[in-house]
Design an enzyme around this catalytic site. Structure first.
Site, PDB file in Angstrom:
ATOM      1  N   GLY A  11      66.765  64.288 -40.007  1.00 19.61           N
ATOM      2  CA  GLY A  11      67.239  65.043 -41.171  1.00 19.61           C
ATOM      3  C   GLY A  11      66.824  64.366 -42.469  1.00 19.61           C
ATOM      4  O   GLY A  11      66.794  63.144 -42.553  1.00 19.61           O
ATOM      5  N   ARG A  72      61.304  66.844 -36.282  1.00 18.15           N
ATOM      6  CA  ARG A  72      61.823  66.337 -35.010  1.00 18.15           C
ATOM      7  C   ARG A  72      60.709  66.542 -33.989  1.00 18.15           C
ATOM      8  O   ARG A  72      59.986  67.523 -34.071  1.00 18.15           O
ATOM      9  CB  ARG A  72      63.102  67.080 -34.637  1.00 18.15           C
ATOM     10  CG  ARG A  72      64.200  66.833 -35.669  1.00 18.15           C
ATOM     11  CD  ARG A  72      65.589  67.213 -35.177  1.00 18.15           C
ATOM     12  NE  ARG A  72      66.595  66.457 -35.893  1.00 18.15           N
ATOM     13  CZ  ARG A  72      67.182  66.871 -37.035  1.00 18.15           C
ATOM     14  NH1 ARG A  72      66.858  68.026 -37.560  1.00 18.15           N
ATOM     15  NH2 ARG A  72      68.090  66.114 -37.630  1.00 18.15           N
ATOM     16  N   GLY A 102      67.656  58.556 -39.158  1.00 16.69           N
ATOM     17  CA  GLY A 102      69.003  58.368 -38.615  1.00 16.69           C
ATOM     18  C   GLY A 102      68.969  57.729 -37.234  1.00 16.69           C
ATOM     19  O   GLY A 102      67.948  57.151 -36.829  1.00 16.69           O
ATOM     20  N   ASP A 103      70.083  57.846 -36.524  1.00 21.27           N
ATOM     21  CA  ASP A 103      70.199  57.136 -35.244  1.00 21.27           C
ATOM     22  C   ASP A 103      69.158  57.580 -34.216  1.00 21.27           C
ATOM     23  O   ASP A 103      68.622  56.757 -33.480  1.00 21.27           O
ATOM     24  CB  ASP A 103      71.624  57.229 -34.690  1.00 21.27           C
ATOM     25  CG  ASP A 103      72.091  58.656 -34.503  1.00 21.27           C
ATOM     26  OD1 ASP A 103      71.511  59.574 -35.117  1.00 21.27           O
ATOM     27  OD2 ASP A 103      73.048  58.870 -33.732  1.00 21.27           O
ATOM     28  N   GLY A 104      68.845  58.872 -34.175  1.00 19.96           N
ATOM     29  CA  GLY A 104      67.829  59.364 -33.233  1.00 19.96           C
ATOM     30  C   GLY A 104      66.479  58.714 -33.525  1.00 19.96           C
ATOM     31  O   GLY A 104      65.788  58.256 -32.602  1.00 19.96           O
ATOM     32  N   THR A 126      70.123  58.850 -44.035  1.00 22.08           N
ATOM     33  CA  THR A 126      70.891  60.007 -43.554  1.00 22.08           C
ATOM     34  C   THR A 126      72.082  60.230 -44.483  1.00 22.08           C
ATOM     35  O   THR A 126      72.705  59.264 -44.929  1.00 22.08           O
ATOM     36  CB  THR A 126      71.373  59.818 -42.101  1.00 22.08           C
ATOM     37  OG1 THR A 126      72.340  60.822 -41.808  1.00 22.08           O
ATOM     38  CG2 THR A 126      72.019  58.469 -41.856  1.00 22.08           C
ATOM     39  N   ASP A 128      74.790  61.360 -43.561  1.00 21.37           N
ATOM     40  CA  ASP A 128      76.032  61.369 -42.767  1.00 21.37           C
ATOM     41  C   ASP A 128      76.832  60.057 -42.798  1.00 21.37           C
ATOM     42  O   ASP A 128      78.002  60.048 -42.450  1.00 21.37           O
ATOM     43  CB  ASP A 128      75.715  61.710 -41.300  1.00 21.37           C
ATOM     44  CG  ASP A 128      74.976  63.036 -41.167  1.00 21.37           C
ATOM     45  OD1 ASP A 128      75.128  63.885 -42.062  1.00 21.37           O
ATOM     46  OD2 ASP A 128      74.256  63.218 -40.171  1.00 21.37           O
ATOM     47  N   ASP A 130      76.584  57.557 -40.698  1.00 22.52           N
ATOM     48  CA  ASP A 130      77.062  57.403 -39.319  1.00 22.52           C
ATOM     49  C   ASP A 130      76.293  56.302 -38.592  1.00 22.52           C
ATOM     50  O   ASP A 130      76.061  56.375 -37.391  1.00 22.52           O
ATOM     51  CB  ASP A 130      76.911  58.745 -38.562  1.00 22.52           C
ATOM     52  CG  ASP A 130      75.476  59.244 -38.557  1.00 22.52           C
ATOM     53  OD1 ASP A 130      74.632  58.653 -39.260  1.00 22.52           O
ATOM     54  OD2 ASP A 130      75.194  60.214 -37.842  1.00 22.52           O
ATOM     55  N   ARG A 163      94.189  80.637 -55.652  1.00 24.86           N
ATOM     56  CA  ARG A 163      93.683  80.783 -54.281  1.00 24.86           C
ATOM     57  C   ARG A 163      93.701  79.465 -53.508  1.00 24.86           C
ATOM     58  O   ARG A 163      93.672  78.387 -54.101  1.00 24.86           O
ATOM     59  CB  ARG A 163      92.235  81.279 -54.309  1.00 24.86           C
ATOM     60  CG  ARG A 163      92.146  82.765 -54.527  1.00 24.86           C
ATOM     61  CD  ARG A 163      90.705  83.232 -54.567  1.00 24.86           C
ATOM     62  NE  ARG A 163      90.700  84.669 -54.731  1.00 24.86           N
ATOM     63  CZ  ARG A 163      89.754  85.359 -55.356  1.00 24.86           C
ATOM     64  NH1 ARG A 163      88.725  84.736 -55.886  1.00 24.86           N
ATOM     65  NH2 ARG A 163      89.834  86.664 -55.448  1.00 24.86           N
ATOM     66  N   ARG A 172      77.675  66.063 -39.822  1.00 21.61           N
ATOM     67  CA  ARG A 172      77.568  66.069 -38.351  1.00 21.61           C
ATOM     68  C   ARG A 172      78.870  65.594 -37.726  1.00 21.61           C
ATOM     69  O   ARG A 172      79.909  66.071 -38.079  1.00 21.61           O
ATOM     70  CB  ARG A 172      76.396  65.191 -37.911  1.00 21.61           C
ATOM     71  CG  ARG A 172      75.082  65.796 -38.261  1.00 21.61           C
ATOM     72  CD  ARG A 172      74.259  65.825 -37.026  1.00 21.61           C
ATOM     73  NE  ARG A 172      72.900  66.166 -37.328  1.00 21.61           N
ATOM     74  CZ  ARG A 172      71.933  65.987 -36.471  1.00 21.61           C
ATOM     75  NH1 ARG A 172      72.181  65.429 -35.311  1.00 21.61           N
ATOM     76  NH2 ARG A 172      70.727  66.375 -36.763  1.00 21.61           N
ATOM     77  N   ALA A 187      91.695  66.798 -53.030  1.00 17.59           N
ATOM     78  CA  ALA A 187      91.960  67.865 -52.052  1.00 17.59           C
ATOM     79  C   ALA A 187      93.358  67.683 -51.464  1.00 17.59           C
ATOM     80  O   ALA A 187      93.822  66.555 -51.258  1.00 17.59           O
ATOM     81  CB  ALA A 187      90.919  67.817 -50.947  1.00 17.59           C
ATOM     82  N   ARG A 247      90.279  81.670 -48.996  1.00 20.24           N
ATOM     83  CA  ARG A 247      88.814  81.855 -48.977  1.00 20.24           C
ATOM     84  C   ARG A 247      88.154  80.649 -48.306  1.00 20.24           C
ATOM     85  O   ARG A 247      88.680  79.544 -48.349  1.00 20.24           O
ATOM     86  CB  ARG A 247      88.260  81.985 -50.394  1.00 20.24           C
ATOM     87  CG  ARG A 247      88.848  83.114 -51.214  1.00 20.24           C
ATOM     88  CD  ARG A 247      88.474  84.457 -50.616  1.00 20.24           C
ATOM     89  NE  ARG A 247      89.383  85.487 -51.079  1.00 20.24           N
ATOM     90  CZ  ARG A 247      89.042  86.452 -51.930  1.00 20.24           C
ATOM     91  NH1 ARG A 247      87.807  86.507 -52.384  1.00 20.24           N
ATOM     92  NH2 ARG A 247      89.927  87.350 -52.300  1.00 20.24           N
TER      93      ARG A 247
HETATM   94  P1  ATP Z   1      69.772  62.751 -38.589  1.00 19.07           P
HETATM   95  O1  ATP Z   1      70.922  61.871 -38.149  1.00 19.07           O
HETATM   96  O2  ATP Z   1      69.705  62.874 -40.058  1.00 19.07           O
HETATM   97  O3  ATP Z   1      69.686  64.057 -37.871  1.00 19.07           O
HETATM   98  P2  ATP Z   1      68.033  61.457 -36.729  1.00 19.07           P
HETATM   99  O4  ATP Z   1      67.023  60.386 -36.947  1.00 19.07           O
HETATM  100  O5  ATP Z   1      69.236  61.085 -35.928  1.00 19.07           O
HETATM  101  O6  ATP Z   1      68.419  61.988 -38.169  1.00 19.07           O
HETATM  102  P3  ATP Z   1      67.037  63.060 -34.539  1.00 19.07           P
HETATM  103  O7  ATP Z   1      66.539  64.455 -34.516  1.00 19.07           O
HETATM  104  O8  ATP Z   1      68.181  62.713 -33.655  1.00 19.07           O
HETATM  105  O9  ATP Z   1      67.319  62.724 -36.063  1.00 19.07           O
HETATM  106  O10 ATP Z   1      65.813  62.092 -34.113  1.00 19.07           O
HETATM  107  C1  ATP Z   1      64.556  62.181 -34.757  1.00 19.07           C
HETATM  108  C2  ATP Z   1      63.435  62.049 -33.745  1.00 19.07           C
HETATM  109  O11 ATP Z   1      63.481  60.750 -33.142  1.00 19.07           O
HETATM  110  C3  ATP Z   1      63.497  63.007 -32.565  1.00 19.07           C
HETATM  111  O12 ATP Z   1      62.981  64.287 -32.875  1.00 19.07           O
HETATM  112  C4  ATP Z   1      62.606  62.290 -31.560  1.00 19.07           C
HETATM  113  O13 ATP Z   1      61.247  62.521 -31.829  1.00 19.07           O
HETATM  114  C5  ATP Z   1      62.929  60.821 -31.827  1.00 19.07           C
HETATM  115  N1  ATP Z   1      63.912  60.323 -30.844  1.00 19.07           N
HETATM  116  C6  ATP Z   1      65.252  60.470 -30.857  1.00 19.07           C
HETATM  117  N2  ATP Z   1      65.837  59.907 -29.780  1.00 19.07           N
HETATM  118  C7  ATP Z   1      64.826  59.389 -29.050  1.00 19.07           C
HETATM  119  C8  ATP Z   1      64.746  58.689 -27.806  1.00 19.07           C
HETATM  120  N3  ATP Z   1      65.837  58.398 -27.099  1.00 19.07           N
HETATM  121  N4  ATP Z   1      63.522  58.329 -27.360  1.00 19.07           N
HETATM  122  C9  ATP Z   1      62.408  58.613 -28.062  1.00 19.07           C
HETATM  123  N5  ATP Z   1      62.419  59.277 -29.231  1.00 19.07           N
HETATM  124  C10 ATP Z   1      63.593  59.659 -29.728  1.00 19.07           C
END
Ligand code: ATP
Length: 324
Positions: A11, A72, A102-104, A126, A128, A130, A163, A172, A187, A247
């Site tokens: 993201g 991604r 991010g973490d991914g 990110t 988030d 997180d 309101r 997320r 809030a 709302r």
């Molecule tokens: P955000 O938290 O903002 O969504 P993110 O970095 O967590 O960002 P993801 O879509 O989870 O976003 O991961 C980005 C890319 O990292 C994935 O599309 C993939 O290509 C790669 N990736 C994530 N997890 C793995 C994994 N376990 N092994 C290999 N590649 C990975």
């Protein structure tokens, strides 16, 4: 190291450009060749890689989004995909990689670094907040400020019409944007995924407000709340307190855009510099650079992606007292 590459992945977050700029300029200052990988891991696999110079990052520190684009990539989950990506780096002699995401993205960088021995430094990009191993992530402050200015505006119209507004913010599975923006806008209630919301109690408090003729109420709900989305919460309130004019406002993607705040630009600049420094020193193979207690710290990817952090009870005690 002689040749490094930088990419943004997952993201998007405001401040990513400031981080790219810091990586490129620090690299060039230290006489490194710096490459920009377009569209994250997808571009690495598809060989969408461009040389960067000092001018290529001019006039971007104030811009949201990412000039390197982000994506991604399913293919990067496979060993074949990662092999292709490695070949494309190898032919340019890339011996250090900076991943802003991010973490991914960190999971991907960790696997990649283990497989091919390329040092990878991650920067937490990110909205988030997180990620462990850093007090703030690049983009969080801007996103929280965007949410705050939107909620302030919503309160104006809520006030004019007496309101109740239920505002859904991003994050997320993390509730920090909701917590910060809710607290900063006064809030009446904040709902986050980290903590089960006592819906009965919220309804009882709103009924009490109704009796006291306090008809303007704002509930900030994090998008990841498993115990009631903004829409579900609105249904409950409409059923239990039909006299309220209720709302829903889902803030959505505006929270990802816009010019990064001072804080995000500074964190991004410090961490971009720190990433290149770590590659030059050769100390860290597979780490994230973060800021803890206003100092740069490096945390192994495995720890950074463990998002076990909880929002402490004192936060909720605080907003309950201040919102009463
Ligand atoms: P955000 O938290 O903002 O969504 P993110 O970095 O967590 O960002 P993801 O879509 O989870 O976003 O991961 C980005 C890319 O990292 C994935 O599309 C993939 O290509 C790669 N990736 C994530 N997890 C793995 C994994 N376990 N092994 C290999 N590649 C990975």
């Amino acid at each position: 190291v002689k040749n490094i590459a930088v990419l943004t992945s997952g993201g998007d977050a405001p401040g990513m450009n400031a981080a790219i700029r810091a990586v490129v300029r620090t690299g060039i200052y230290h006489k490194l060749n710096v490459f920009g990988v377009m569209y994250g891991y997808r571009g690495m696999i598809q060989d969408d890689i461009v040389p960067m110079d000092s001018k290529s990052v001019a006039n971007i520190i104030q811009r949201g989004g990412t000039i390197l684009k982000t994506a991604r990539s399913k293919e990067f989950f496979t060993p074949e995909g990662r092999k292709k990506a490695y070949e494309n780096l190898k032919k340019r002699g890339v011996d250090g990689l900076v991943v802003i995401g991010g973490d991914g993205s960190f999971k991907g960088a960790h696997v990649f670094s283990q497989e091919f021995g390329i040092p990878c430094i991650g920067l937490p990009g990110t909205i988030d907040k997180d990620i462990s191993g850093t007090d703030f992530t690049i983009g969080f402050d801007t996103a929280a400020n965007t949410a705050i200015s939107a909620i302030d505006k919503i309160r104006d119209t809520a006030d004019a019409h007496d309101r109740l507004f239920i505002v859904e913010v991003m994050g997320r599975d993390a509730g920090y944007i909701a917590l910060y923006s809710g607290l900063a806008t006064g809030a009446e209630h904040i709902m986050v995924p980290e903590r089960p919301s006592d819906i009965e109690n919220i309804v009882a408090a709103l009924q009490d407000n109704e009796r006291r003729k306090k008809l303007v109420n704002i509930i900030v709900v994090a998008e990841g709340c498993p115990h009631g989305s903004a829409t579900e919460m609105a249904e409950v309130v409409r059923r239990e307190i039909p006299s309220f004019d209720t709302r829903v406002c889902i803030l959505g993607h505006i929270q990802r855009g816009g010019s990064p705040s001072c804080m995000d630009r500074i964190i991004a600049s410090r961490l971009g510099y720190a990433a290149v420094k770590a590659l030059l020193e050769g100390k860290y193979q597979s780490h994230m650079a973060g800021v803890i207690n206003n100092e740069v710290r490096y945390t192994p990817f495995e720890q950074a992606i463990k998002t076990t952090e909880q929002i402490g009870e004192e936060w909720f005690g605080l907003y309950r007292i201040l919102a009463s």
